[in-house]
Every structure is written in structure tokens, then in C-alpha cells.
Scaffold this motif. Structure first.
Motif, PDB file in Angstrom:
ATOM      1  N   ALA A  80       0.904  -1.357  -0.074  1.00  0.00           N
ATOM      2  CA  ALA A  80       0.059  -0.105  -0.033  1.00  0.00           C
ATOM      3  C   ALA A  80       0.825   1.094  -0.046  1.00  0.00           C
ATOM      4  O   ALA A  80       0.613   2.296  -0.832  1.00  0.00           O
ATOM      5  CB  ALA A  80      -0.946  -0.083   1.232  1.00  0.00           C
ATOM      6  N   ASP A 115       1.251   4.200  -2.832  1.00  0.00           N
ATOM      7  CA  ASP A 115       1.135   5.657  -2.378  1.00  0.00           C
ATOM      8  C   ASP A 115       2.322   6.380  -3.409  1.00  0.00           C
ATOM      9  O   ASP A 115       1.969   7.535  -3.738  1.00  0.00           O
ATOM     10  CB  ASP A 115       1.331   5.893  -1.049  1.00  0.00           C
ATOM     11  N   ASN A 146      -4.877   7.042  -8.623  1.00  0.00           N
ATOM     12  CA  ASN A 146      -5.729   7.031  -7.482  1.00  0.00           C
ATOM     13  C   ASN A 146      -7.004   6.295  -7.465  1.00  0.00           C
ATOM     14  O   ASN A 146      -7.067   5.747  -6.622  1.00  0.00           O
ATOM     15  CB  ASN A 146      -6.005   8.424  -6.735  1.00  0.00           C
ATOM     16  N   ARG A 205      -6.405   2.304  -7.010  1.00  0.00           N
ATOM     17  CA  ARG A 205      -5.335   2.100  -5.874  1.00  0.00           C
ATOM     18  C   ARG A 205      -5.631   0.198  -5.422  1.00  0.00           C
ATOM     19  O   ARG A 205      -4.630  -0.116  -5.382  1.00  0.00           O
ATOM     20  CB  ARG A 205      -5.799   2.907  -4.842  1.00  0.00           C
ATOM     21  N   GLU A 210      -2.991  14.226   8.574  1.00  0.00           N
ATOM     22  CA  GLU A 210      -3.883  13.110   8.544  1.00  0.00           C
ATOM     23  C   GLU A 210      -5.038  13.327   7.689  1.00  0.00           C
ATOM     24  O   GLU A 210      -5.510  12.662   6.631  1.00  0.00           O
ATOM     25  CB  GLU A 210      -4.138  12.434   9.884  1.00  0.00           C
ATOM     26  N   ALA A 269      -4.909  13.239  -3.486  1.00  0.00           N
ATOM     27  CA  ALA A 269      -4.039  12.870  -2.341  1.00  0.00           C
ATOM     28  C   ALA A 269      -2.880  13.641  -2.111  1.00  0.00           C
ATOM     29  O   ALA A 269      -2.379  14.501  -3.033  1.00  0.00           O
ATOM     30  CB  ALA A 269      -3.481  11.316  -2.775  1.00  0.00           C
ATOM     31  N   SER A 292      -5.607   1.503   2.008  1.00  0.00           N
ATOM     32  CA  SER A 292      -5.120   2.996   2.876  1.00  0.00           C
ATOM     33  C   SER A 292      -4.005   2.660   3.612  1.00  0.00           C
ATOM     34  O   SER A 292      -4.132   1.665   4.708  1.00  0.00           O
ATOM     35  CB  SER A 292      -6.477   3.527   3.526  1.00  0.00           C
ATOM     36  N   THR A 293      -2.912   3.209   3.410  1.00  0.00           N
ATOM     37  CA  THR A 293      -1.698   2.920   4.347  1.00  0.00           C
ATOM     38  C   THR A 293      -2.020   3.467   5.783  1.00  0.00           C
ATOM     39  O   THR A 293      -1.632   2.725   6.661  1.00  0.00           O
ATOM     40  CB  THR A 293      -0.429   3.650   3.596  1.00  0.00           C
ATOM     41  N   THR A 294      -2.677   4.558   5.822  1.00  0.00           N
ATOM     42  CA  THR A 294      -2.840   5.317   7.112  1.00  0.00           C
ATOM     43  C   THR A 294      -3.719   4.111   8.029  1.00  0.00           C
ATOM     44  O   THR A 294      -3.515   4.108   9.317  1.00  0.00           O
ATOM     45  CB  THR A 294      -3.822   6.450   7.027  1.00  0.00           C
ATOM     46  N   LYS A 295      -4.765   3.776   7.553  1.00  0.00           N
ATOM     47  CA  LYS A 295      -5.653   2.805   8.113  1.00  0.00           C
ATOM     48  C   LYS A 295      -4.830   1.538   8.565  1.00  0.00           C
ATOM     49  O   LYS A 295      -4.879   1.013   9.750  1.00  0.00           O
ATOM     50  CB  LYS A 295      -6.897   2.437   7.370  1.00  0.00           C
TER      51      LYS A 295
END
Length: 662
Positions: A130, A134, A144, A147, A289, A305, A395-398
Motif C-alpha cells: 500500500a 502511494d 488514485n 488504488r 492526516e 492525495a 489505505s496505508t494510514t488505516k
């Protein structure tokens, strides 16, 4: 002619290897580094970013604390590297944290470590791929909307490469890994030289402001935010234990080579992480974030993004986002992040194989495939990681919120186990030099256990509400599954242990041949049953059509077959139940008798022909297998279509090589 699936398999995997070629898969240090250390080396691309993301919750005012958080991460990385150097030399058999914890703290601790590592390996694949995607999207924002699809395609490519074998995947991954390391080191050197000469690089987000989500923080709240930033920065340590799991793959001396590779990994990771962090501060990178918290963001904050930290630094250092240096670093960063999943593709199958050997996971995970890889483990890892990518929309953040818990669980228990290992070694030490070495190792591992234990508590507290609770649930669930599998294997082993009763001969053998039509397969089944010389031989048929049954009886008499043909009535046109009842009645009169049921079957050459034949035979066999004292014998008759199959080129299955099938 080979089947299309066989041709495709050979194109993807290559020719199979003999078991005696396994020694050729041992790795020199130059290939072991990209294979086992690509994860920690690639983590530097997002470790600094994760620190900045958390600190930006307090606005620009808290970004000046970044160096102190990064320094704590560097100290922790040094401690972990030194600790695992002790592990790879003390336990060169390749069990890593699992073996250390099991041997020194007991099987319960070992299974906790195993569960944590298995979860961590799956997350490594998901997060690394992921994060790589990005970086691709940072260079080409139009991608995007694709993804998730790009993520899954990357996992499929990695799976194919790893199924080809360790050395081949190492060669394929070595160039991108070393190219990325060279690119980052050049970027750091050029950026620092620019800053020293008074022309510091300026990031595209330098003029942005950040809308603070957390304002008026108390001292306790500020401390909690710093701890959360530290726990996020600890992603730089992910994969550091992979070398300890892969020691058997190194060339001799295995322990020494693994320790040197561990040191090289630590030195490169520290230099790159520190350099990126310094340049992020010098170039005034801003990231949040929530993109809409960036005041001055150029574009639609709802759909567009943000560029990653390393992308912004590369653009600032190399003169814009259309420079050769920018695209080179983005390409190599994306490649190594995706290829960093290779650490898990090596660690997960190896650990799964060890657990399967110890009967904690299905035995299939201990089986080597055509290319001497643990192919079942590789495929299982890919499927679970792809599912995670789909669920979390890539999603890398999740995904990263689930990360690290497993890493530091294994770190802490492994180092605690090493302390007990050194205590035991100290009791048998005979020389002062040996005692000094043991004392030094115990101090390193003891400090490592305390430090990583504190970090584990911090990570649990700060990330629990952000998704880490899923990992806290997953590890005990895996633990319970492994314990249940172990109990199952133990129960089966006890049940199958030879004894005198199982060696007794049956009183009589009753042969029962199932007949539907009188033809060549039927004649072969009757001949085979007679050749076994049973005490009784009976042919039975099920009456579902009176006319067909009468015709069968007429042919039976016409050909003068010397065996009784018994007709079982079936008013509801069932086939299975009348046969089962007949077999049960045979054994009810004498439980020590054995009934052998012969079932004539067609062997066909095409998959679609199976849909036209043998369905009732398959169902009947499935039911008869559950009847005690009943043996089922298939009597095959090969149809002409089956002659087209080249049995010498039959598709292999995982385990053929290990079992010596030519």
C-alpha cells in the motif's frame, strides 16, 4: 500435448528442482540483505512521515519535537539490532523469536510470539504494498481511483516471484533495493550540502499552514501525543527480526553471516531514517492526516492525495517534480516498498513450516513445492494480505494502525527468553572470557527486553483505539487455533498408535460388487473381487427402474456369471441408503467380519466428462468411508479419452519433490 494450465504453471514457476538441489538455494550476504532486510530498509520511506502526521495534530508548533522523537526511534533500533545479533548466533536453526521464546519461556510464550509474527507478516505485505502504491500515485495522481486493483496486482506479482524460489526472488529484488539505498543516500548528501552552502531545499508544502485539531494541550496530553508519535515512528523497526527467522537460508558460517547482515541493515536504516528526518525539517515539509487540515493545499482536499514526505523532499532536492532525480527516487521507493513485502514472503512460510513441523499448523505448510519453496505458505499469505487490502481500500494510514503490535510482542518475549538463555549458559561457563561474553549478551538482551516491553505498552495504549484492537483480538484467536490443531494431531496420533487388536485378522471377508449395467468395467470389478478370494462374493444392484433391472438380470443369466446378483429395492429411487443398509446388516451378524465394496468407475480425459459420469459413485464412497469395518475399492476403467493424457508429464503437486516422486 501439455494442458494449458501446465504450460502456464511452467512459464510462471519454471522447471521443478530436485530435493538434492536445496543447497544451491543458500544465500550469500549480498543477496540475503535485499531478501530479508528490504522491509526495515524500506520503512524509512514512511517512518518519518508517520511521526509528522501525529505531531501535526497539534499544528506547526509541535513539529520542532520531531528530532527528539526520531532520536528515540534510532536508539531503539540500535538496541534491537544488537539484541538480534545475539539471537542469530545463539539460535542459528532459524526459529528466531519463536524458537527462543519456546525454548526458554515455554510453549505458551512461543505460541504467543508465533501468532504475533504471523499477524505481523500479513500486515507487512499489506502495508508495504500500500505504501509503495502511494508513491506511485504521488508521481501519477491519475491512478488514485485504481488504488486497490494496483495493490492486488502487485501482491500477485510478488507471489509469482517467490514461488519461483529464494535465489531467483533475491536476484530480482537486489537491484531495486540497492538502487533505492543509493538514491536515498545521494538525496540526503545533496540536500545536506545544499543546506550547508546556504541553499536549503524548500518543499512544496513549506508555505502551508496546518489547522490544529488538538489545541491547548495539557502536559499529560502532550506527553501522550509524543508517545503516539514515537509509536508511529517505530514502524522503522518492522521486519528487523526477519533475518533471525531466515538464518538457515544463509551460507556457512550461518550465524556469523546473519549477524553481519543484521549489522549492515541497522547501519543503513539509521543513516537513511536520520537523513530523511533532517531533510524533512530543513525543507519544512508539511503533511496531515486530514488533507483539508492543510491550509493552502493546492487542489481538492476531498479527492486529491497528498504527496508523501519522501516525494516532497526529492522534488525539493533534485529541482522539481519533473526532474530525473525525483522520478528515479519515486520509482525505486515504490519498488522497494512493494518488494519489502518479500521479507514477509520469506519469513511467513519459514515460520509456518516450523509450526507445521511442531503440529501447530496444518502439515501442508511444511511441504516444499516444485521450486523447493514452501509454496502453500506463500499462497496463504498472499490471499490474506489481498483480503486486507480490499477491506481497508488500500489505505496505508488505516493499515499502519494495525502494525507494530506483533513486532514488539515478539521483540519483548524474544529478548526475555535470551536473558534466561544466558543465565543457563552462565552455569556451564568455564573461562573468564566466556563469562564476560555471556554477561555482555545478558546485559544487551536484558536492556532490550525492558526497552521493547515499555514500547509495547506505549504502542498498545496509543494505537488501541485507532484499530490496534483488531490485532489484540487476532493474536489470541490464532493462539487458540494453533492449540486446537496441536490437540487434534495428538489425538489422532494416540488413536492411530499400533496395538495387538488392530493386527488381528478379520473372521471373514465379504466382497460386494456394485452393479448398475453389465459392461467391461463390471466384468473387471467381478474378476478383481474373485482374485482376492473373499469368503463370500455378492453382486448387488439398486432397483430404480423395473425394466432396466429385468434386463440386467437377463444379461446376468445369459453370460453365466457365477455369482449371485441381489436386487435391493428402492421405492424412493435412492442409491446410497439401500447399499448402506445392506452393508450394515452384513456386519451386524458378525462385527469381526470385514466388508469390501468394489465400485467400477470410468477414468476420463477431460474435466467436463467428469460431470457426466461417476457422481453417484463419489457420493456413495463418501458415505461408505464413515462405516467401520468397511473397505472401499475403486476399480478403474480407462476410456479412450484418457489415453491422450501424457502420464509422464502429469502436473506435479506440492510435496512431490520431498516425497521423491520423479
Amino acid at each position: 500435448m501439455r494442458s494449458p494450465t501446465s504450460v502456464l504453471k511452467r512459464l510462471v514457476l519454471g522447471r521443478p528442482f530436485r530435493s538434492d538441489q536445496l543447497h544451491q538455494e543458500l544465500l550469500p550476504k549480498r543477496l540475503a540483505l535485499p531478501i530479508f532486510a528490504s522491509d526495515p530498509l524500506s520503512s524509512v520511506t514512511y517512518a518519518t512521515q508517520e511521526i509528522l502526521l501525529v505531531l501535526s495534530l497539534g499544528g506547526i508548533a509541535l513539529l520542532h519535537l520531531t528530532p527528539w522523537v526520531a532520536l528515540a526511534v534510532v536508539v531503539l533500533l540500535i538496541v534491537v539490532v544488537l539484541s538480534y545479533r545475539q539471537v542469530v548466533q545463539a539460535y542459528p536453526s532459524g526459529g528466531g523469536s519463536y524458537e527462543v521464546a519456546s525454548h526458554n519461556l515455554g510453549p505458551t510464550a512461543g505460541l504467543v510470539v508465533a501468532g504475533a509474527l504471523l499477524v505481523d507478516y500479513v500486515l507487512t505485505v499489506a502495508v508495504s504494498v500500500a505504501a509503495g502504491v502511494d508513491n506511485i500515485i504521488s508521481a501519477v495522481p491519475e491512478l488514485n481511483s485504481y488504488r486497490v486493483l494496483i495493490n492486488i496486482v502487485c501482491i500477485a506479482l510478488l507471489t509469482a516471484m517467490n514461488l519461483r524460489g529464494v535465489r531467483e526472488s533475491g536476484r530480482a529484488f537486489a537491484v531495486p533495493t540497492y538502487a533505492f539505498v543509493a538514491g536515498v543516500l545521494i538525496m540526503v548528501a545533496v540536500g545536506l550540502i545544499q543546506a550547508v552552502l546556504g541553499h536549503a531545499p524548500v518543499a512544496e508544502s513549506a508555505h502551508y499552514d496546518i489547522h490544529a485539531e488538538q489545541v491547548g494541550l495539557s502536559s499529560l496530553a502532550l506527553l501522550f501525543l509524543l508517545l503516539r508519535a514515537f509509536s508511529s515512528g517505530c514502524t522503522a523497526l518492522t521486519g528487523a527480526e526477519a533475518i533471525s527467522n531466515g538464518v538457515p537460508a544463509f551460507r556457512k558460517p550461518k550465524g556469523r553471516n546473519a549477524a553481519r547482515t543484521m549489522s549492515a541493515m541497522g547501519i543503513l536504516s539509521i543513516i537513511m531514517f536520520s537523513g530523511i528526518t533532517v531533510l524533512a525539517l530543513v525543507s519544512q515539509v508539511k503533511i496531515a492526516e486530514n488533507t483539508c487540515d492543510l491550509v493552502g493545499f493546492a487542489g481538492n482536499c476531498e479527492t486529491d492525495a497528498q504527496r508523501t514526505v519522501i516525494a516532497q523532499i526529492a522534488a525539493a532536492v533534485f529541482g522539481g517534480d519533473h526532474s530525473v532525480g525525483f522520478y528515479y527516487l519515486q520509482a525505486t521507493a515504490a519498488l522497494i516498498l512493494i518488494l519489502a513485502a518479500n521479507t514477509a514472503f520469506n519469513g511467513f512460510p519459514l515460520l509456518g513450516s516450523i509450526l507445521a513441523q511442531h503440529r501447530y499448523l496444518p502439515r501442508q505448510l511444511h511441504t516444499r513445492g516444485d521450486r523447493l519453496t514452501f509454496s502453500n505458505g506463500i499462497i496463504l499469505l498472499a490471499l490474506v494480505a489481498a483480503l486486507l487490502i480490499y477491506v481497508f481500500a488500500g489505505s496505508t494510514t488505516k493499515l499502519i494502525q494495525l502494525y507494530i503490535i506483533g513486532v514488539f510482542t515478539s521483540f519483548t518475549l524474544c529478548q526475555a527468553g535470551m536473558v534466561r538463555h544466558w543465565n543457563r549458559e552462565l552455569q556451564t561457563a568455564t573461562t573468564s572470557a566466556e563469562r564476560r561474553r555471556i554477561h555482555r549478551g545478558r546485559v544487551i538482551n536484558g536492556f532490550g527486553a525492558c526497552f521493547t516491553g515499555v514500547v509495547l505498552v506505549v504502542v498498545l495504549i496509543t494505537k488501541f483505539g485507532h484499530g490496534a484492537y483488531l490485532v489484540v483480538i487476532a493474536i489470541p484467536v490464532l493462539f487458540g487455533i494453533m492449540v486446537a490443531i496441536r490437540r487434534h494431531y495428538q489425538r489422532v496420533r494416540e488413536e492411530l498408535t499400533p496395538d495387538e487388536a488392530s493386527a488381528l485378522l478379520p473372521s471373514r471377508v465379504h466382497a460386494v460388487v456394485l452393479i448398475s449395467t453389465l459392461h467391461k468395467p463390471t466384468q473387471r470389478a467381478m474378476s478383481f473381487a474373485k482374485a482376492a478370494r473373499p469368503d463370500t462374493l455378492t453382486a448387488i444392484t439398486i432397483n430404480v427402474d423395473d425394466a432396466e433391472t429385468r434386463e440386467l438380470q437377463r444379461q446376468w443369466e445369459k453370460y453365466g456369471i457365477k455369482a449371485p446378483l441381489k436386487v435391493l429395492e428402492s421405492p424412493y429411487r435412492e442409491i446410497t441408503r439401500p447399499v448402506l443398509n445392506y452393508v450394515k446388516n452384513l456386519r451386524r451378524d458378525s462385527p469381526r467380519d470385514v466388508v469390501c465394496v468394489y465400485i467400477p468407475e470410468y477414468v476420463v480425459g477431460h474435466w467436463w466428462e467428469n460431470l457426466l459420469h461417476n457422481q453417484s459413485a463419489l457420493r456413495l464412497k463418501g458415505r461408505l468411508l464413515f462405516e467401520p469395518g468397511v473397505m472401499v475399492t475403486s476399480v478403474p476403467w480407462q476410456l479412450r479419452s484418457s489415453d491422450r493424457r501424457d502420464l509422464e508429464r502429469a502436473d506435479r503437486v506440492p510435496g512431490d519433490v520431498r516425497r521423491g516422486i520423479p
